[in-house]
Write a protein that holds these residues in place. Structure first.
Motif, short mmCIF file in Angstrom:
data_model
loop_
_atom_site.label_atom_id
_atom_site.label_comp_id
_atom_site.label_asym_id
_atom_site.label_seq_id
_atom_site.Cartn_x
_atom_site.Cartn_y
_atom_site.Cartn_z
N GLY A 96 -112.05 31.07 19.75
CA GLY A 96 -111.41 30.15 20.67
C GLY A 96 -112.31 29.81 21.84
O GLY A 96 -113.34 30.45 22.07
N PRO A 97 -111.92 28.80 22.63
CA PRO A 97 -112.77 28.33 23.73
C PRO A 97 -112.93 29.33 24.86
O PRO A 97 -113.88 29.23 25.65
CB PRO A 97 -112.04 27.07 24.21
CG PRO A 97 -110.62 27.28 23.79
CD PRO A 97 -110.69 28.01 22.49
N ASP A 98 -112.03 30.30 24.97
CA ASP A 98 -112.10 31.27 26.06
C ASP A 98 -112.84 32.56 25.69
O ASP A 98 -112.96 33.47 26.51
CB ASP A 98 -110.69 31.63 26.54
CG ASP A 98 -109.98 30.44 27.16
OD1 ASP A 98 -110.66 29.59 27.75
OD2 ASP A 98 -108.74 30.36 27.03
N CYS A 99 -113.31 32.67 24.46
CA CYS A 99 -114.02 33.87 24.02
C CYS A 99 -115.36 33.97 24.75
O CYS A 99 -116.10 33.00 24.86
CB CYS A 99 -114.24 33.85 22.52
SG CYS A 99 -115.09 35.31 21.89
N ILE A 100 -115.65 35.16 25.24
CA ILE A 100 -116.92 35.42 25.94
C ILE A 100 -117.89 36.09 24.98
O ILE A 100 -117.51 36.97 24.21
CB ILE A 100 -116.67 36.31 27.17
CG1 ILE A 100 -115.79 35.59 28.19
CG2 ILE A 100 -118.00 36.74 27.82
CD1 ILE A 100 -115.37 36.47 29.36
N LEU A 123 -122.11 32.65 27.45
CA LEU A 123 -122.97 33.78 27.04
C LEU A 123 -123.61 34.45 28.25
O LEU A 123 -124.15 33.79 29.14
CB LEU A 123 -124.07 33.29 26.10
CG LEU A 123 -125.14 34.33 25.73
CD1 LEU A 123 -124.59 35.33 24.73
CD2 LEU A 123 -126.39 33.63 25.17
N ALA A 124 -123.58 35.78 28.26
CA ALA A 124 -124.30 36.58 29.26
C ALA A 124 -124.76 37.88 28.62
O ALA A 124 -124.25 38.28 27.56
CB ALA A 124 -123.41 36.87 30.48
N ILE A 150 -118.15 33.93 34.18
CA ILE A 150 -118.33 34.77 32.98
C ILE A 150 -119.03 36.07 33.37
O ILE A 150 -118.63 37.17 32.97
CB ILE A 150 -119.12 34.02 31.90
CG1 ILE A 150 -118.34 32.80 31.41
CG2 ILE A 150 -119.47 34.95 30.75
CD1 ILE A 150 -117.04 33.12 30.72
N ALA A 151 -120.12 35.95 34.15
CA ALA A 151 -120.85 37.15 34.59
C ALA A 151 -119.95 38.05 35.42
O ALA A 151 -119.97 39.28 35.26
CB ALA A 151 -122.09 36.74 35.39
N ASP A 152 -119.14 37.45 36.28
CA ASP A 152 -118.24 38.25 37.11
C ASP A 152 -117.17 38.94 36.27
O ASP A 152 -116.79 40.09 36.55
CB ASP A 152 -117.58 37.36 38.16
CG ASP A 152 -118.55 36.89 39.23
OD1 ASP A 152 -119.63 37.50 39.36
OD2 ASP A 152 -118.23 35.90 39.92
N THR A 153 -116.69 38.26 35.23
CA THR A 153 -115.68 38.87 34.34
C THR A 153 -116.27 40.06 33.60
O THR A 153 -115.64 41.12 33.49
CB THR A 153 -115.16 37.83 33.34
OG1 THR A 153 -114.49 36.78 34.06
CG2 THR A 153 -114.18 38.46 32.37
N LEU A 154 -117.50 39.92 33.12
CA LEU A 154 -118.15 41.03 32.42
C LEU A 154 -118.43 42.18 33.38
O LEU A 154 -118.32 43.35 33.00
CB LEU A 154 -119.44 40.55 31.75
CG LEU A 154 -119.26 39.64 30.53
CD1 LEU A 154 -120.61 39.16 30.02
CD2 LEU A 154 -118.50 40.37 29.42
#
Length: 490
Positions: A96-100, A123-124, A150-154
């Motif tokens: 899906g579009p929200d997959c990291i 991608l990170a 994305i980086a902050d979520t990871l």
């Protein structure tokens, strides 16, 4: 590594799907992880119920399509750019579009991996250290296109998993594999110049420097095929910067197939019946002559405290041109990056003995020294006897500029400062990464602040002058903080 990451995520409460291109490998991994949870329960580290629940969250799957509902996909496949690009490009058509996407690459550019994607912003780098369940550090690496959210979520995810995450920019080696290069490179240069044998240098770095493993035993454990490949990768990525120059000694080991423990031979011989060499230490000497301790530096104060403990009488005197002590005709000083012979010539002090940096001069059990060529044998013996009387096991190195611990710490600090100066990471992140990722006794920038930036800068300048190489150029950050009268962490 993949199984280790899966174990961490499952323990944190996530359902985890495992996919491997080898038939049966995912099922075997799940069995192994469940066994690890059972062992943790047996040791009382988690409850039996928690172990059962965590194991139940692991699901082996057989094809990429089975990952369609994933919120985060982390790969730990072969370190090959094209393979990683293809994997994530294939996944883009499935998830899906929200997959990291969180790549566990240790050396490949996150920017380059993302260049093959339609949505590289998702991608990170999510770089764990081996073994993932035990090592606290996770590097969160942002490529040029990575969305900061994305980086902050990871970052938040890794923290929720009980890890210590640090942000880094996608540059060669990220933080740890870049900043760690001098630990190997300076030891290899010391060996190449005949400073001492491998066992002695390892012992000095452990017992005086406080490092958990010496550089040669650590390279043997990592494997020279791996360590040399990383060094070459970083060197090439920085367009052959001399600071990352690979060693001919390690090249020879790789060419011979002497990869270290995994092959039975490396710097040391691990084959059955082989005898491990012992460090070369100085024979006991008598501390003959009047003793004077100069100044109030950390080394001088520690020496005075140790002499008092062993009831050896001495007098005190104000600081005098960098010397910390005299005994008879011998003068002792902490290395400043010059050889003892050069410093003796330039200061007019012939009977000069230099001591290396120690992590803590008060508690260190070992200390390395270098003796000027002009020094009288009796003076060298008296200086060594003084240090032995103070409780040090003394290793005499050849008269190499900067000795072992001092030049290594200076170069580690210099590389960490360059990474900070180039926006790869913060000073705090650099220190955390090196403590948690490779178990350094202290972050290199905090260590530089403790030793003193004027000292670090002087050592680097003198190393550069001694060798005439760009390898020892001083980081602009160290220069700037020095001229401002500040520490790195100010």
């Amino acid at each position: 590594m993949g199984a280790g990451i899966a174990q961490v995520a499952a323990a944190a409460g996530h359902p985890v799907k495992l996919l491997d291109n080898r038939p049966g490998a995912a099922e075997k991994a799940v069995e192994g992880i469940r066994a690890q949870f059972a062992k943790l329960a047996e040791k009382g580290k988690i409850s039996a119920e928690a172990a059962q629940a965590a194991g139940a969250r692991l699901i082996p799957v057989e094809q990429l399509a089975d990952l369609a509902d994933a919120g985060l996909i982390t790969e730990a496949i072969v370190e090959n750019l094209e393979a990683k690009q293809k994997l994530y490009a294939d996944l883009e058509a499935i998830v899906g579009p929200d997959c990291i996407f969180g790549t566990n690459t240790s050396s490949i550019s996150v920017t380059a991996i993302g260049a093959a994607l339609k949505r590289p912003e998702r991608l990170a780098g999510l770089h764990f250290f081996n073994p993932a369940p035990l090592m606290a550090l996770v590097e969160i690496v942002s490529g040029l296109a990575t969305d900061q959210a994305i980086a902050d979520t990871l970052f938040a995810t890794a923290a929720a998993w009980g890890k210590t995450p640090v942000h880094a920019k996608s540059t060669p080696g990220f933080i740890v594999n870049r900043v760690a290069r001098p630990y190997y490179a300076e030891a290899l240069r010391l060996a190449q110049e005949g400073a001492a044998d491998y066992a002695t240098i390892d012992a000095v770095m452990r017992e005086a420097g406080g490092f958990r493993m010496g550089p040669f035993e650590l390279m043997d454990m990592i494997g020279h095929d791996v360590n040399f490949a990383v060094t070459n990768s970083v060197w090439r990525a920085f367009y052959n910067d001399q600071r990352f120059l690979p060693s001919l000694i390690q090249q020879e080991l790789v060419d011979a197939g002497f990869y270290g423990k995994k092959s039975g031979r490396g710097f040391y011989d691990y084959r059955e019946g082989a005898v491990r060499p012992t460090p070369r230490i100085e024979a006991a000497q008598a501390p003959v002559g009047k003793i004077t301790v100069y100044g109030e530096s950390g080394a001088a104060e520690a020496l005075a405290e140790r002499l008092e403990t062993c009831s050896l009488s001495f007098s005190r005197a104000p600081a005098n041109d960098g010397r910390i002590a005299e005994i008879g005709r011998a003068v002792l000083a902490v290395t400043d990056g010059r050889s003892a012979t050069q410093r003796a010539f330039e200061t007019g002090v012939a009977n000069l003995v230099l001591i290396d940096l120690a992590r803590d001069y008060t508690t260190a059990g070992w200390l390395a020294v270098a003796v000027a060529e002009q020094c009288e044998p009796e003076a060298a013996q008296a200086a060594i006897g003084l240090l032995q009387a103070a409780g040090f096991t003394v290793c005499r190195l050849a008269d190499i500029p900067g000795l072992a611990v001092m030049r290594t710490v200076a170069m580690l600090a210099n590389e960490a400062a360059d990474a900070v100066n180039q926006g790869v990471c913060s000073a705090t992140a650099a220190d955390s990464a090196m403590r948690l990722g490779v178990n350094y006794p202290q972050g290199p920038l905090a260590w530089a602040d403790q030793v003193g930036l004027p000292t670090i800068r002087t050592v680097l300048a003198n190393l550069g002058a001694s060798y005439g190489e760009d390898r020892y150029r001083i980081s602009p950050l160290i220069q700037r903080q020095f001229f401002a009268g500040k520490k790195i962490h100010d």
